[in-house]
Motif scaffolding. Structure first.
Motif, PDB file in Angstrom:
ATOM      1  N   GLU A 327       0.840  -1.200   0.000  1.00  0.00           N
ATOM      2  CA  GLU A 327       0.000   0.000   0.000  1.00  0.00           C
ATOM      3  C   GLU A 327       0.876   1.252   0.000  1.00  0.00           C
ATOM      4  OE1 GLU A 327      -2.730  -0.168   3.264  1.00  0.00           O
ATOM      5  OE2 GLU A 327      -3.109  -2.328   3.001  1.00  0.00           O
ATOM      6  N   VAL A 328       0.365   2.337  -0.602  1.00  0.00           N
ATOM      7  CA  VAL A 328       1.072   3.629  -0.664  1.00  0.00           C
ATOM      8  C   VAL A 328       0.337   4.617   0.220  1.00  0.00           C
ATOM      9  CG1 VAL A 328       1.854   5.507  -2.148  1.00  0.00           C
ATOM     10  CG2 VAL A 328       1.840   3.152  -3.004  1.00  0.00           C
ATOM     11  N   GLU A 329       1.064   5.210   1.152  1.00  0.00           N
ATOM     12  CA  GLU A 329       0.471   6.191   2.052  1.00  0.00           C
ATOM     13  C   GLU A 329       0.971   7.592   1.720  1.00  0.00           C
ATOM     14  OE1 GLU A 329       1.364   4.980   6.058  1.00  0.00           O
ATOM     15  OE2 GLU A 329      -0.442   3.722   6.202  1.00  0.00           O
ATOM     16  N   ASN A 330       0.110   8.605   1.987  1.00  0.00           N
ATOM     17  CA  ASN A 330       0.422  10.034   1.870  1.00  0.00           C
ATOM     18  C   ASN A 330       0.777  10.448   0.439  1.00  0.00           C
ATOM     19  OD1 ASN A 330       0.049  10.528   4.687  1.00  0.00           O
ATOM     20  ND2 ASN A 330       2.088   9.628   5.040  1.00  0.00           N
ATOM     21  N   ALA A 331       0.131   9.806  -0.538  1.00  0.00           N
ATOM     22  CA  ALA A 331       0.368  10.226  -1.923  1.00  0.00           C
ATOM     23  C   ALA A 331      -0.488  11.437  -2.291  1.00  0.00           C
ATOM     24  CB  ALA A 331       0.077   9.069  -2.862  1.00  0.00           C
ATOM     25  N   VAL A 369       3.470  -1.520   3.613  1.00  0.00           N
ATOM     26  CA  VAL A 369       3.194  -0.098   3.382  1.00  0.00           C
ATOM     27  C   VAL A 369       4.488   0.641   3.013  1.00  0.00           C
ATOM     28  CG1 VAL A 369       2.289   2.030   4.386  1.00  0.00           C
ATOM     29  CG2 VAL A 369       1.313  -0.193   5.047  1.00  0.00           C
ATOM     30  N   ILE A 370       4.362   1.578   2.038  1.00  0.00           N
ATOM     31  CA  ILE A 370       5.434   2.562   1.797  1.00  0.00           C
ATOM     32  C   ILE A 370       4.857   3.953   2.012  1.00  0.00           C
ATOM     33  CG2 ILE A 370       6.710   1.077   0.201  1.00  0.00           C
ATOM     34  CD1 ILE A 370       5.552   2.790  -2.096  1.00  0.00           C
ATOM     35  N   ASP A 371       5.665   4.895   2.502  1.00  0.00           N
ATOM     36  CA  ASP A 371       5.227   6.270   2.775  1.00  0.00           C
ATOM     37  C   ASP A 371       5.972   7.211   1.828  1.00  0.00           C
ATOM     38  OD1 ASP A 371       4.354   8.648   3.773  1.00  0.00           O
ATOM     39  OD2 ASP A 371       4.991   8.255   5.862  1.00  0.00           O
ATOM     40  N   VAL A 372       5.201   7.913   0.944  1.00  0.00           N
ATOM     41  CA  VAL A 372       5.809   8.819  -0.066  1.00  0.00           C
ATOM     42  C   VAL A 372       5.627  10.275   0.316  1.00  0.00           C
ATOM     43  CG1 VAL A 372       5.531   7.127  -1.901  1.00  0.00           C
ATOM     44  CG2 VAL A 372       3.686   8.757  -1.439  1.00  0.00           C
ATOM     45  N   THR A 385       7.448  -1.061   5.082  1.00  0.00           N
ATOM     46  CA  THR A 385       7.091  -1.459   6.460  1.00  0.00           C
ATOM     47  C   THR A 385       6.041  -2.566   6.388  1.00  0.00           C
ATOM     48  OG1 THR A 385       7.520   0.780   7.277  1.00  0.00           O
ATOM     49  CG2 THR A 385       6.155  -0.678   8.651  1.00  0.00           C
ATOM     50  N   VAL A 386       6.297  -3.655   7.117  1.00  0.00           N
ATOM     51  CA  VAL A 386       5.369  -4.793   7.125  1.00  0.00           C
ATOM     52  C   VAL A 386       4.765  -4.919   8.512  1.00  0.00           C
ATOM     53  CG1 VAL A 386       5.072  -7.258   6.745  1.00  0.00           C
ATOM     54  CG2 VAL A 386       6.709  -5.972   5.361  1.00  0.00           C
ATOM     55  N   GLU A 387       3.476  -5.076   8.586  1.00  0.00           N
ATOM     56  CA  GLU A 387       2.758  -5.286   9.830  1.00  0.00           C
ATOM     57  C   GLU A 387       2.102  -6.678   9.793  1.00  0.00           C
ATOM     58  OE1 GLU A 387      -0.051  -2.155  10.012  1.00  0.00           O
ATOM     59  OE2 GLU A 387       1.437  -0.559  10.270  1.00  0.00           O
ATOM     60  N   GLY A 388       2.159  -7.380  10.934  1.00  0.00           N
ATOM     61  CA  GLY A 388       1.574  -8.714  11.011  1.00  0.00           C
ATOM     62  C   GLY A 388       1.439  -9.198  12.437  1.00  0.00           C
ATOM     63  N   PRO A 389       1.036 -10.466  12.667  1.00  0.00           N
ATOM     64  CA  PRO A 389       0.838 -11.012  14.017  1.00  0.00           C
ATOM     65  C   PRO A 389       2.131 -10.949  14.831  1.00  0.00           C
ATOM     66  CG  PRO A 389      -0.140 -12.451  12.376  1.00  0.00           C
ATOM     67  CD  PRO A 389       0.683 -11.455  11.625  1.00  0.00           C
ATOM     68  N   GLU A 399      13.224  -5.036   1.268  1.00  0.00           N
ATOM     69  CA  GLU A 399      13.313  -4.086   2.374  1.00  0.00           C
ATOM     70  C   GLU A 399      12.920  -2.692   1.899  1.00  0.00           C
ATOM     71  OE1 GLU A 399      17.076  -4.167   4.247  1.00  0.00           O
ATOM     72  OE2 GLU A 399      16.906  -6.239   4.953  1.00  0.00           O
ATOM     73  N   GLN A 400      13.167  -2.426   0.610  1.00  0.00           N
ATOM     74  CA  GLN A 400      12.774  -1.158   0.018  1.00  0.00           C
ATOM     75  C   GLN A 400      12.389  -1.413  -1.427  1.00  0.00           C
ATOM     76  OE1 GLN A 400      16.152   1.376   0.518  1.00  0.00           O
ATOM     77  NE2 GLN A 400      17.301   0.452  -1.166  1.00  0.00           N
ATOM     78  N   VAL A 401      11.596  -0.506  -1.937  1.00  0.00           N
ATOM     79  CA  VAL A 401      11.162  -0.608  -3.356  1.00  0.00           C
ATOM     80  C   VAL A 401      11.574   0.666  -4.092  1.00  0.00           C
ATOM     81  CG1 VAL A 401       9.253  -2.136  -2.774  1.00  0.00           C
ATOM     82  CG2 VAL A 401       8.892   0.343  -2.777  1.00  0.00           C
ATOM     83  N   THR A 402      11.605   0.538  -5.407  1.00  0.00           N
ATOM     84  CA  THR A 402      11.908   1.685  -6.260  1.00  0.00           C
ATOM     85  C   THR A 402      10.641   2.119  -6.959  1.00  0.00           C
ATOM     86  OG1 THR A 402      14.154   0.866  -6.625  1.00  0.00           O
ATOM     87  CG2 THR A 402      13.329   2.535  -8.170  1.00  0.00           C
ATOM     88  N   VAL A 403      10.362   3.433  -6.781  1.00  0.00           N
ATOM     89  CA  VAL A 403       9.133   3.949  -7.367  1.00  0.00           C
ATOM     90  C   VAL A 403       9.423   5.240  -8.156  1.00  0.00           C
ATOM     91  CG1 VAL A 403       7.648   2.973  -5.586  1.00  0.00           C
ATOM     92  CG2 VAL A 403       8.588   5.274  -5.258  1.00  0.00           C
ATOM     93  N   GLU A 404       8.540   5.575  -9.075  1.00  0.00           N
ATOM     94  CA  GLU A 404       8.601   6.822  -9.838  1.00  0.00           C
ATOM     95  C   GLU A 404       7.442   7.699  -9.370  1.00  0.00           C
ATOM     96  OE1 GLU A 404       9.929   9.654 -12.458  1.00  0.00           O
ATOM     97  OE2 GLU A 404      10.884   7.686 -12.250  1.00  0.00           O
ATOM     98  N   VAL A 405       7.789   8.878  -8.852  1.00  0.00           N
ATOM     99  CA  VAL A 405       6.792   9.801  -8.356  1.00  0.00           C
ATOM    100  C   VAL A 405       6.628  10.917  -9.387  1.00  0.00           C
ATOM    101  CG1 VAL A 405       6.103  11.403  -6.538  1.00  0.00           C
ATOM    102  CG2 VAL A 405       7.351   9.299  -5.961  1.00  0.00           C
ATOM    103  N   SER A 406       5.393  11.198  -9.786  1.00  0.00           N
ATOM    104  CA  SER A 406       5.151  12.276 -10.759  1.00  0.00           C
ATOM    105  C   SER A 406       3.907  13.048 -10.387  1.00  0.00           C
ATOM    106  CB  SER A 406       5.006  11.695 -12.182  1.00  0.00           C
ATOM    107  OG  SER A 406       3.923  10.765 -12.245  1.00  0.00           O
TER     108      SER A 406
END
Length: 406
Positions: A327-331, A369-372, A385-389, A399-406
């Motif tokens: 999921e992408v947060e704060n886009a 989740v990733i926060d942009v 960030t991973v959340e679970g039991p 651990e990290q992803v590569t994204v293009e922000v536009s």
């Protein structure tokens, strides 16, 4: 004939004859030993007695005699009425008369007395070889020989033993007394679980070669008491394993439901034991955490009240949760986020934990989740960030992803 019965002399003569016959008959019944009163044609019979005791007659009480049989065979023959009465009453004597004989070896005849004259008697043997020796008396300690000790129940052992009296007095010839090497009693302890209290047992006497000696023992029996013990010890319980768990599984823990157990055995066996094991658990057959009843692998001669214990096997499972959405947060509404690595907004998770916990997990139990927030336009590497039991551990594919922000 009628004229005869009319004659008073004929009747008197006939009555006299009957009176004489009646007298003879009664006399024979009351005095069977008087041969002149027996009827002609009376039957004779023969009977053998195999257990007639032999008495020893000797003047000097300081002597003992060997070689005299305890019993002899006596055959009696004669009129049935006399024979039957004699056999029934056994009021005759069989003996050897050693009166006047000195120490040494002698051949003597077995004699008899009080046998009715009308009976013939045959004794077997007729003569015997006897030895007259000086009498000797000595005290000997009594020992106990336990029989079937290998058949005592497992865990039991014999304790303190007492004999009452501890010594006996033995009388025989001097030469026999000098041969005495062993004076003992025998006690059978097969299947014994309770103490023996004052059991009366006969005393036995042997020479050095183990031959039993016939002697006079006083007392002939002694009382034996034996303690029976059931020693115990508390030891730890160990659960051994064999084989390997299947792939993707690891052993978290394995243990018995009890840490210690009381075992019973003979004292010398208990001294060598500090732990007992269950039967081996074959890990190659384990695919889930479980409890199972396992038998105890006890050493020979060891017993316990519990034949089985419960063993708990806890295993860890490693499982892949595939395609967990990222999921992408704060886009906001003005930013467009495009995934470059990975090229789709999802990733796999590797989850490790107790098999019971891991087995029920699905993709819905995790959130990636990733926060942009604050990112400018362009390409960025953003941590995931991973959340679970809480009761499992998990690692994301990235651990990290590569994204293009536009």
């Amino acid at each position: 004939m009628d004229n005869w019965f009319k004659s008073k002399w004929f009747v008197r003569a006939l009555s006299l004859g009957f009176a004489i016959l009646l007298y003879v008959f009664v006399s024979v019944e009351e005095n069977p030993n008087q041969p002149e009163l027996r009827f002609f044609g009376s039957s004779t019979e023969m009977q053998t007695l195999d257990d007639v005791p032999v008495d020893i007659r000797i003047e000097n009480e300081n002597y003992v005699v060997s070689g005299v049989p305890e019993f002899v065979s006596v055959t009696l023959e004669g009129p049935t009425s006399i024979l039957t009465k004699t056999v029934r009453l056994r009021n005759f004597d069989v003996f050897v008369d050693l009166t006047g004989l000195e120490e040494g070896d002698h051949t003597v005849e077995i004699e008899y007395e009080n046998v009715p004259d009308d009976l013939s008697i045959y004794i077997e043997p007729k003569t015997i070889d006897v030895t007259i020796e000086e009498r000797a008396t000595e005290e000997f300690p009594v020992s106990v020989d336990f029989l079937n000790t290998d058949k005592l129940p497992d865990g039991y052992e014999l304790g303190e033993t007492t004999i009452d009296p501890e010594t006996v007095t033995i009388t025989s010839s001097k030469s026999v007394v000098e041969q005495i090497a062993i004076v003992k009693v025998f006690v059978d302890v097969a299947d014994l679980t309770e103490p023996i209290n004052n059991r009366e047992v006969p005393v036995n006497v042997y020479d050095s070669q183990g031959n039993e000696l016939r002697v006079h023992i006083e007392p002939e029996n002694v009382e034996v008491s034996v303690d029976v013990n059931n020693p115990s010890k508390t030891v730890s319980v160990h659960v051994p394993t064999t084989g390997d768990l299947p792939d993707d599984y690891s052993l978290e823990s394995i243990s018995a439901n009890i840490d210690e157990i009381e075992i019973f055995a003979k004292s010398h066996i208990l001294e060598e034991i500090d732990t007992v094991s269950t039967e081996e658990v074959d890990l190659s057959e384990i695919t889930e955490s479980r409890e199972m009843d396992m038998g105890l692998d006890l050493p020979d001669g060891v017993v316990t009240d519990d034949s089985t214990v419960e063993v708990a096997v806890e295993i860890e499972q490693t499982k892949t949760i595939a395609a967990v959405p990222i999921e992408v947060e704060n886009a906001g509404n003005d930013l467009n986020v495009t995934f470059i690595i990975p090229d789709e907004p999802e990733m796999d998770l590797t989850v490790t934990g107790n098999q019971r916990d891991v087995d029920r997990l699905t993709v819905d139990d995790f959130r990636a989740v990733i926060d942009v927030d604050g990112l400018d336009s362009g390409e960025h590497q953003v941590p995931v960030t991973v959340e679970g039991p809480d009761d499992v551990t998990y690692d994301g594919e990235y651990e990290q992803v590569t994204v293009e922000v536009s």
